[in-house]
Design an enzyme around this catalytic site. Structure first.
Site, short mmCIF file in Angstrom:
data_model
loop_
_atom_site.label_atom_id
_atom_site.label_comp_id
_atom_site.label_asym_id
_atom_site.label_seq_id
_atom_site.Cartn_x
_atom_site.Cartn_y
_atom_site.Cartn_z
N ASP A 164 0.86 -1.18 0.00
CA ASP A 164 0.00 0.00 0.00
C ASP A 164 0.90 1.24 0.00
OD1 ASP A 164 -2.31 1.81 0.44
OD2 ASP A 164 -3.34 -0.06 0.91
N HIS A 233 -2.90 3.15 -4.41
CA HIS A 233 -2.30 2.55 -3.20
C HIS A 233 -0.89 2.05 -3.47
CE1 HIS A 233 -5.89 2.71 -0.63
NE2 HIS A 233 -6.58 2.48 -1.72
N GLU A 296 -10.00 2.55 -5.16
CA GLU A 296 -9.67 3.91 -4.76
C GLU A 296 -8.49 4.49 -5.54
OE1 GLU A 296 -11.04 4.00 -0.14
OE2 GLU A 296 -9.11 3.04 -0.49
#
Ligand code: ACM
Length: 530
Positions: A164, A233, A296
């Site tokens: 991440d 990420h 995301e």
């Protein structure tokens, strides 16, 4: 008093005594389960379990599905199973029938198990838990302990979120800077939006560590499913190899939380880089499923990037959503050619999705419904029921309160097949469900225990047991189960709330108001409605 609730559990006359005279006999095909059980019982039995002892535990194969078992306890114990997994679950049930003290490493005994007959098989094939070891690293021995706790609850998938913005946790031989530079951050934000703690944080698993984790899990019938999150990420990877990013300026491994802007570029060299990474990931993880994230991913850097815009024009794509879709397709084809299946979060539905891909639906259940109706297999990870980083009670007492309230009974009430799919053939696309322990605000194994337990026990019933729910019955069985957790050293949340040392006064959380939260979810997923 078994958790998760078995199909059938009846008392029988007699009792079994577990002591140093106990013996074990197993079908050769169940040798792995026998070895594991011998180890678990060793503190009481002395580890020998040689044939010819007084009370015998027998593991046998029978005509049952692979994960199903029948357990009979009397003067002897007989576990008949369809295969090694079923025998393992039968043995787990037997452990739960022992007094909790027998689960301790302290030995002692003899321990008596009252006569019983149990018939059991799981409802779903994917009974998962996600562990985020990227935001806060968890040392190997704690990961192994977590696997033992999943197995105790008859869960069979550990989804390891390995990369991440805040850290890269898997050694890749070809790109050593991923861990040399990408596995450490110079400090972390305290709580959601508090001051920096001024203390470096990091760590990674060597390839040998990961082989050990995978083997340990396999011996407990848990598949480790790795996640390499792309194309968002990815700030830790970009910090290690700046050529993967969209900016000229160097980045550091991220120290704050929330959805970031730094995403990888869409150059051929970047796709090749991550395909090289996947080559090593596939060597380490035999899992048929590989998670490539897709969640995301902010698109502003692609909008501003002449190279990304050229890519869109060359490929005749409509927009950046389709660019993300194209990007993920490059890896889908790569994995499919190697006999694996890509799993992505529900955002991968947004620009069109490769046919064999599996959707991990997290933003409520719309992604699960949409994906199943479009013919994709689905894992229900709904944040509105299964995000174990969300707070467990209203009010100020919860340590670092985050998200909306997901109390024990909310998790218990969860149904893996979304209401909108019930009665449709597409419901068969739901492979199962997965609870998710994200760790931005969980910075220790002790806090992880507090957030995961006992909600994970409630979750296990939603994927293992029948669709019926009986909260009072669950609470009765849980009352018998909590002492087992305590005997295993699990610092679970007590019903009354945190114990004094479980509080985190002054560490800022980010509680969400349910209505605002629903509105946000609806806005997020609006493009799935089109
Ligand atoms: C997620 O929570 N971003 C999958």
């Amino acid at each position: 008093m078994i958790v998760p609730k078995p199909v059938k559990h009846e008392p029988r006359p007699g009792a079994f005594v577990l002591d140093r005279e106990t013996s074990l006999a197993a079908d050769p095909a169940l040798g792995g389960v026998a070895a594991w059980l011998r180890g678990e019982l060793a503190p009481v039995t002395g580890g020998e379990l040689l044939p010819g002892g007084s009370g015998t535990i027998t593991l046998a194969l029978g005509d049952l599905p692979p994960e199903a078992y029948r357990l009979t306890v009397g003067a002897t114990v007989e576990i008949v199973a369809g295969g090694p997994a079923g025998a393992f679950y039968g043995a787990q049930t037997f452990r739960q029938l022992l007094p909790p003290a027998a689960l301790r490493k302290a030995g002692g005994g003899p321990f008596e198990v009252p006569g019983a007959y149990v018939e059991d098989a799981p409802r779903f094939g994917w009974r998962g838990a996600l562990l985020d070891v990227a935001r806060h690293f968890m040392v190997k021995r704690d990961v192994l302990r977590f696997i033992d706790l999943l197995a105790l609850h008859k869960l069979n998938v550990l989804h390891l979120h390995l990369t991440d913005d805040q850290g890269w946790r898997v050694e890749i031989r070809r790109y050593p800077r991923l861990t040399e530079a990408g596995s450490w951050r110079k400090e972390s934000q305290t709580g959601w939006n508090g001051p920096m703690d001024g203390r470096p944080h990091g760590g990674y698993y060597t390839q040998d560590d990961l082989r050990e984790i995978v083997a340990y899990a396999a011996a407990r019938h848990v598949t480790v499913v790795p996640e390499i999150d792309l194309p968002g990420h990815t700030q830790a990877a970009i910090a290690a190899y700046p050529e993967l990013g969209n900016l000229d300026a160097p980045l550091e491994v991220r120290t704050t939380w929330g959805v970031g802007h730094n995403v990888v570029n869409v150059e051929d060299s970047t796709i090749k880089f991550f395909q090289d990474v996947l080559d090593e990931v596939l060597e380490l993880f035999p899992s048929p499923y590989i998670v490539l994230g897709g969640d995301e991913c902010r698109k502003d850097q692609w909008r501003a990037s002449p190279a990304a815009q050229r890519r869109i024009a060359e490929l005749g794509l409509r927009d950046e959503e389709e660019l993300q879709s194209w990007f993920i397709h490059q890896f889908d084809a790569y994995l499919t050619a190697r006999g694996r299946r890509l799993v992505g979060w529900d955002e991968i539905l947004e620009g069109g999705l490769a046919p064999g891909a599996v959707v991990a639906s997290w933003r409520g259940e719309l992604g699960a419904v949409t994906a199943a109706r479009r013919g994709h297999d689905v894992i229900n990870c709904s944040n509105t029921s299964l995000y174990l980083d969300y707070r467990q009670a209203p009010g100020e007492e919860e340590p670092v309160p985050f998200g909306t309230v997901l109390a024990l009974e909310d998790v218990y009430a969860f149904e893996p097949v979304p209401a909108d799919l019930r009665g449709e053939p597409a419901a068969a696309r739901v492979l199962g469900a997965q609870c998710c322990l994200w760790t931005e605000l969980i910075d220790s194994t002790r806090h992880a225990d507090y957030m995961a337990f006992p909600r994970l026990a409630a979750f296990s019933e939603t994927v293992w047991s029948s669709a019926e729910r009986d909260l009072a019955d669950f609470r009765t069985r849980l009352a018998a189960h909590l002492p087992r957790l305590a005997a295993l050293g699990v610092e679970y949340r007590h019903e009354e709330g945190p114990l004094p040392w479980q509080t985190r006064p002054g560490v800022p959380g980010r509680p969400e108001d349910p209505e605002r939260w629903q509105a946000k979810l609806d806005a997020w997923t609006s493009n799935l409605r089109r």
